[in-house]
Design an enzyme around this catalytic site. Structure first.
Site: not given
Length: 700
Positions: A405, A434, A436, A458-459, A465, A504
């Protein structure tokens, strides 16, 4: 051939091209298998876990007959044995696998109907899974691999190859299905969704899986996908629709979905007595048996009654012989059971390669590497180190793909992929939807197709998921007894930064240390980031590359770029500081805190940065403790069952006689990272806490 000329004219042309004798043979063979298992092998406990394909045979066998391209692949599920038979699965292997005998798909490691078939001489059947819906996104990866090989690598041999994914109507409610559907339709991929609708997900009616109980009707308004819908028990209709749908995808018209209705003539598994169905419904399903319909269609126009009986008797005889041979097979060797969690070597030192997946199977060679850095003068941060490493590997290896993403035009939310899409093109560096689940599942399929996917999550918390795909990826080599592997790299930032929060700032690296088949690295500086990432991208095992958020642009982590050849072997710790009084074992952002603490005390501490958590450098840690006789383990993850507990357990056993004090651990408490900065600082290990622990250990 049919003798009624009027009826013959009404039949679709494809009907005459179908090898109906083979269809009948395979349907009767599949039915004989189910009979043998249900009536003898399961009651005798020779088969412990049985899934009948009774009622599902016709569509799968017709589909299998359409898969003839050497780069075709099917991603199927546990009720797909008829498809396997149509693609050449041997009868003895088909019978031996449910008995968990040696050989076969997994050498007794996996459920017998969870199949795979390396496509060395024809289509590939991707490793199936025992969970529902996880077959979809790897099939998407294979489809994108076809597209990439054909368009970007300009390999004409991939022209008209397709990916097919099979699923039941229950699976259309899963994340995997919807993620795959989104990717297929937005990327125009050569994939066919084959949905078998028997009306029930075990006991739950199809109306609970999709509104109205028919996924095809719900998708007619979906953009960029062709929908085919029909009766999977009608030989003419099923053959015509399957021919249309397969050729639609082969002709590059886009993805397609075919939805075929059919009865499930047995329970979900042997233990399921279908008490949730009425007798009227069960009888109605029996009347829709596709085997009876095929017989009515073929006899007497194609077969005589005697011909049919001959084929039926022969099928039963073949299964009896195959079952006897399978029962005579040896049990799998228990001493072999722990093999193939990771790539292994043969006795002569060469790699014991999988048959399908990754770069190694094609004989790919990498540029020269070196463990000696060749540093420039300018210090760079970890973000730039990652970017430069990805850039070089993309430049020198056309099979590398970088995606996730926001990694394209934006260059990633942490800027690590800035400019890479411009330099290497949108087919090689690209944004994803979007999901995972889709990112990781797609990566697995791309790896199967012989590519090197580097995916960004991203984190760390956002990987949750994708847990199913991550776990399945790690166990592929073991589950298939080294037939398949999916070497991928997953870049994953996490940990605290200017502030914290539960979403995060998660580390939780121990999750991946515990995940079978995964390598895990956590660089604490830019030089190590280069070396570890390059090693991961050239490895034949899947790797989590953990990027600590607090180190991405930290002054502490800045180092000169060590050169395009530099690698760091996985599993080798880095000694940050020599010492004689106490060993500190740490990794990630805690390296800085430990070095500062050691500088502020008079204690002669030796500091080891593990760098690699799986595998981890036991030898270096044990040797250090043998010298210092004390050990402090510092990590950011929570304490209970954190990876520090594993290190402590190993030291307690293998270095016990050298210890002059109890092994100490300094970690986060068992809570998420708080958002408030003061609260975050209060719970994270810091210089003051480390200093206190050091003094306690030395004075013990």
């Amino acid at each position: 051939m049919p003798t009624n000329k009027e009826a013959e004219k009404e039949l679709p042309a494809v009907v005459d091209s179908v090898d109906w004798k083979r269809v009948a043979e395979l349907m009767l063979t599949s039915r004989a298998m189910d009979d043998k298992e249900e009536n003898e092998l399961v009651p005798n406990k020779d088969v412990l876990y049985q899934f009948s394909a009774r009622g599902h045979e016709l569509g799968q066998i017709l589909l299998g007959s359409q898969l003839s391209h050497k780069h075709d692949a099917a991603s199927a599920y546990y009720r797909s044995r008829p498809l396997m038979l149509s693609l050449g699965l041997g009868l003895e292997n088909a019978m031996a696998a449910p008995m968990a005998k040696s050989g076969g798909y997994s050498d007794g490691r996996d459920i017998g109907v969870v199949c795979n078939k390396p496509g060395l001489d024809g289509p590939t059947v991707l490793p199936m899974a025992g969970d529902v819906g996880s077959q979809y996104t790897p099939a998407i990866g294979w489809a994108q691999g076809i597209q990439y090989h054909r368009q970007t690598l300009e390999q004409e041999e991939y022209d008209r190859a397709i990916s097919v994914v099979l699923g039941g109507e229950g699976s259309v409610a899963t994340n995997g299905f919807w993620s795959a559907l989104t990717i297929a339709t937005t990327q125009d991929l050569p994939i066919l969704f084959y949905i078998e609708d028997n009306g029930y997900g075990i006991s739950v009616p199809g109306e609970f899986q999709t509104p109205g109980g028919n996924i095809a009707k719900n998708l007619y308004s979906f953009k960029n996908i062709r929908i085919f819908d029909g009766d999977g028990t009608d030989p003419v209709e099923a053959a015509d629709l399957l021919n249309q749908s397969v050729n639609y995808v082969r002709d590059r018209k886009g993805p397609a979905l075919i939805h075929l209705t059919m009865p499930r003539l047995n329970g979900h598994s042997y233990q399921d007595n279908q008490a949730y169905k009425s007798e009227e419904l069960i009888e109605k399903e029996r009347e829709a048996d596709p085997l009876d319909n095929v017989k009515s269609f073929l006899v007497p126009e194609y077969f005589t009654e005697e011909d049919w009986s001959t084929v039926e008797v022969k099928a039963k005889q073949n299964i009896e012989e195959a079952a006897d041979a399978a029962l005579s097979r040896s049990e799998p060797d228990p001493e072999e059971t722990t093999r193939y969690a990771f790539e292994e070597e043969n006795e002569d030192g060469t790699a014991d390669l999988q048959l399908i997946g990754g770069l190694a199977t094609s004989g790919h060679t990498f540029p020269e590497s070196s463990q000696t850095p060749n540093p420039g003068k300018q210090r760079i941060n970890i973000v730039e180190a990652i970017r430069k490493t990805l850039d070089y590997e993309l430049e020198t290896n056309p099979k590398v793909m970088v995606f996730g993403e926001d990694v394209g035009a934006k260059g990633g939310v942490h800027a690590a992929t800035m400019g890479l899409q411009t330099a290497h093109g949108e087919s090689r560096v690209f944004d994803t939807s979007l999901s995972e689940e889709g990112i990781i599942g797609r990566s697995v399929g791309l790896a199967y197709s012989g590519l090197m996917p580097v995916a960004e999550i991203q984190f760390r918390k956002y990987a949750d998921p994708a847990t199913e795909q991550l776990n399945n990826c790690g166990t592929i080599r073991w589950r298939t007894a080294n037939k398949f592997a999916a070497p991928i790299v997953v870049r994953m930032p996490g940990g605290f930064a200017k502030c914290g929060d539960p979403w995060h700032s998660l580390c939780n690296e121990v999750f991946f240390a515990h995940a079978v088949g995964w390598q895990l690295v956590m660089p604490s500086n830019a030089q190590d980031a280069v070396g570890l990432l390059r090693s991961a991208m050239r490895s034949n095992n899947p790797t989590i590359f953990f990027e600590h958020r607090n180190l991405l642009d930290a002054k502490y982590a800045r180092r000169p770029y060590p050169g395009d050849k530099y690698i760091v072997p996985l599993g080798k710790a880095n000694k940050l500081r020599d010492g004689k009084e106490v060993t500190i074992v740490t990794w990630g952002a805690m390296c800085e805190q430990c070095e500062k603490a050691a500088e502020q005390t008079d204690i002669d501490a030796e500091i080891l940065d593990l760098r690699s958590i799986m595998p981890w450098d036991k030898k270096a840690v044990i040797e250090s403790v043998q010298k210092t006789n004390r050990c402090l383990i510092v990590h950011e993850d929570t304490k209970t069952a954190g990876f520090g507990a594993e290190i402590s357990a190993v030291l307690s056993k293998e270095a016990f006689k050298y210890l002059d004090a109890p092994i100490e651990r300094l970690t986060m408490p068992d809570i998420p990272v708080p958002h408030n900065v003061n609260l975050m600082d209060a719970v994270l290990p810091n210089v003051e806490k480390i200093t206190t622990k050091l003094n306690t250990l030395v004075s013990f």
